[in-house]
Design a protein around this motif. Structure first.
Motif, PDB file in Angstrom:
ATOM      1  N   UNK A  18       0.861  -1.176   0.000  1.00  0.00           N
ATOM      2  CA  UNK A  18       0.000   0.000   0.000  1.00  0.00           C
ATOM      3  C   UNK A  18       0.904   1.234   0.000  1.00  0.00           C
ATOM      4  N   UNK A  19       0.933   1.952  -1.126  1.00  0.00           N
ATOM      5  CA  UNK A  19       1.863   3.080  -1.263  1.00  0.00           C
ATOM      6  C   UNK A  19       1.251   4.391  -0.802  1.00  0.00           C
ATOM      7  N   UNK A  36      -7.984  11.883  -3.145  1.00  0.00           N
ATOM      8  CA  UNK A  36      -7.323  10.594  -3.341  1.00  0.00           C
ATOM      9  C   UNK A  36      -6.293  10.654  -4.462  1.00  0.00           C
ATOM     10  N   UNK A  37      -6.607  11.311  -5.559  1.00  0.00           N
ATOM     11  CA  UNK A  37      -5.659  11.397  -6.668  1.00  0.00           C
ATOM     12  C   UNK A  37      -4.393  12.135  -6.246  1.00  0.00           C
ATOM     13  N   UNK A  38      -4.540  13.151  -5.391  1.00  0.00           N
ATOM     14  CA  UNK A  38      -3.363  13.868  -4.880  1.00  0.00           C
ATOM     15  C   UNK A  38      -2.537  12.955  -3.984  1.00  0.00           C
ATOM     16  N   UNK A  39      -3.199  12.188  -3.115  1.00  0.00           N
ATOM     17  CA  UNK A  39      -2.479  11.241  -2.244  1.00  0.00           C
ATOM     18  C   UNK A  39      -1.778  10.179  -3.079  1.00  0.00           C
ATOM     19  N   UNK A  40      -2.458   9.699  -4.110  1.00  0.00           N
ATOM     20  CA  UNK A  40      -1.887   8.657  -4.949  1.00  0.00           C
ATOM     21  C   UNK A  40      -0.638   9.162  -5.667  1.00  0.00           C
ATOM     22  N   UNK A  41      -0.696  10.362  -6.176  1.00  0.00           N
ATOM     23  CA  UNK A  41       0.455  10.945  -6.863  1.00  0.00           C
ATOM     24  C   UNK A  41       1.641  11.064  -5.913  1.00  0.00           C
ATOM     25  N   UNK A  42       1.377  11.578  -4.702  1.00  0.00           N
ATOM     26  CA  UNK A  42       2.439  11.726  -3.704  1.00  0.00           C
ATOM     27  C   UNK A  42       2.961  10.363  -3.262  1.00  0.00           C
ATOM     28  N   UNK A  62       7.202   6.305  -3.176  1.00  0.00           N
ATOM     29  CA  UNK A  62       7.575   4.904  -3.374  1.00  0.00           C
ATOM     30  C   UNK A  62       8.681   4.776  -4.418  1.00  0.00           C
ATOM     31  N   UNK A  63       8.595   5.572  -5.480  1.00  0.00           N
ATOM     32  CA  UNK A  63       9.639   5.547  -6.510  1.00  0.00           C
ATOM     33  C   UNK A  63      10.976   5.988  -5.939  1.00  0.00           C
ATOM     34  N   UNK A 117      16.491   4.697  -3.945  1.00  0.00           N
ATOM     35  CA  UNK A 117      17.496   4.652  -2.884  1.00  0.00           C
ATOM     36  C   UNK A 117      17.885   3.210  -2.569  1.00  0.00           C
ATOM     37  N   UNK A 118      16.917   2.317  -2.605  1.00  0.00           N
ATOM     38  CA  UNK A 118      17.200   0.902  -2.350  1.00  0.00           C
ATOM     39  C   UNK A 118      18.138   0.339  -3.409  1.00  0.00           C
TER      40      UNK A 118
END
Length: 314
Positions: A174-175, A280-286, A291-292, A297-298
């Motif tokens: 869940x990102x 929700x679309x704003x949260x999803x974008x962030x 996550x990217x 970094x990983x």
């Protein structure tokens, strides 16, 4: 805190859906009308591809009707998609999904080409209740905890219409942090995956922002007190009002948190929707951006690690 929950049986469900969808005409995704974006499975689109989709916003009687209208418009604007809102225990609107499915697959129907429908959704979203309503009997097990249905079931909705029910399934990562809290508050996530107090505080923050009057009414507070208090202070006030006290008159914050979550799940707080399409679309974008960056970094750390190979000596 990041909320994640993907037990082993969900891997099997994912495989079962991927296999079953090959012979399916319409995919029904059941959403929680109180959190439509957070309860939409991002894996489903990948698995179902171009299949026509019917989005059902279930538990609409517990959701904010103005926000439900926004979500219906959002989904109905998408290609090969229809959206309706219903309460799964209400027979009349529940039967509407059969008609909508026929509209999405007009070339299917009749004994030679029966309509095949797959219904999917997150745990505890109300699929089993809907199926029982459609059948007029207790055809599927129901419960208020995530993970009640564990096996695929086939239900004949008509002589030429078959509905395949699958166990509830989340997705491996869940990102969107807000989605994790909302899913936990709704009961879609197993109890061992979250802390009641953290989820209740996030829920109170949502209510303070969007539904302060409902929060004040339920817990006998004034609007001024709701506005002036912190989330922690409001949770403590709920505990005192509900008698969740321990020795010395202190508030048992865990018990207070459980009360807030239970009141939300049962609808006692009022008709509430925790997110709009825009939010929700704003949260999803962030969330995707964060996550990217974590993945980048990983990969950098992995690239910088020594190989561990010892130099050879000849």
């Amino acid at each position: 805190m990041s909320i994640q929950w993907f037990p082993g049986h969900m891997h099997l469900t994912r495989k079962a859906i991927a296999e079953r969808v090959k012979s399916i005409d319409v995919v029904i995704e059941m959403l929680d009308a109180r959190l439509p974006g957070s309860s939409a499975n991002p894996l489903l689109g990948e698995m179902t591809g171009h299949k026509p989709t019917l989005k059902i916003l279930n538990k609409q009687d517990m959701a904010d009707p103005a926000r439900t209208a926004l979500w219906l418009a959002h989904y109905n604007a998408q290609k090969d998609t229809r959206a309706i809102a219903l309460d799964a225990s209400n027979t009349a609107p529940a039967k509407a999904l059969v008609a909508e499915s026929r509209e999405l697959a007009p070339l299917r129907g009749g004994m030679a080409k029966p309509l095949r429908v797959l219904i999917c959704g997150i745990p505890n979203v109300g699929k089993s209740t809907l199926i029982n309503t459609l059948m007029g009997k207790r055809a599927a097990k129901t419960g208020d905890e995530a993970g009640v249905t564990r096996t695929e079931q086939r239900v004949a909705l008509a002589d030429d219409c078959y509905l395949f029910d699958t166990p509830g399934m989340l997705w491996p990562r869940i990102v969107v942090p807000e989605s994790g809290y909302h899913l936990a508050a709704s009961g879609a996530v197993g109890r061992n995956a979250y802390d009641d107090e953290v989820v209740a505080l996030e829920l109170i923050a949502d209510l303070r922002r969007d539904y302060p009057a409902l929060l004040a009414e339920r817990y006998k507070l004034t609007l001024d007190a709701v506005a002036a208090s912190t989330d922690d202070q409001l949770l403590e006030a709920v505990g005192r009002q509900r008698g969740a006290l321990v020795a010395g008159g202190r508030v048992n914050m865990t018990k207070a948190a459980e009360q807030v979550i239970a009141d939300f799940r049962s609808g006692l707080l009022g008709r509430i929707t925790l997110e709009t399409p825009e939010q929700f679309l704003a949260w999803l974008k962030a969330g995707k951006a964060a996550d990217a960056e974590r993945q980048r970094l990983k990969q950098e750390r992995q690239a910088q690690r020594p190989t561990g190979r010892r130099p050879s000596h000849r």
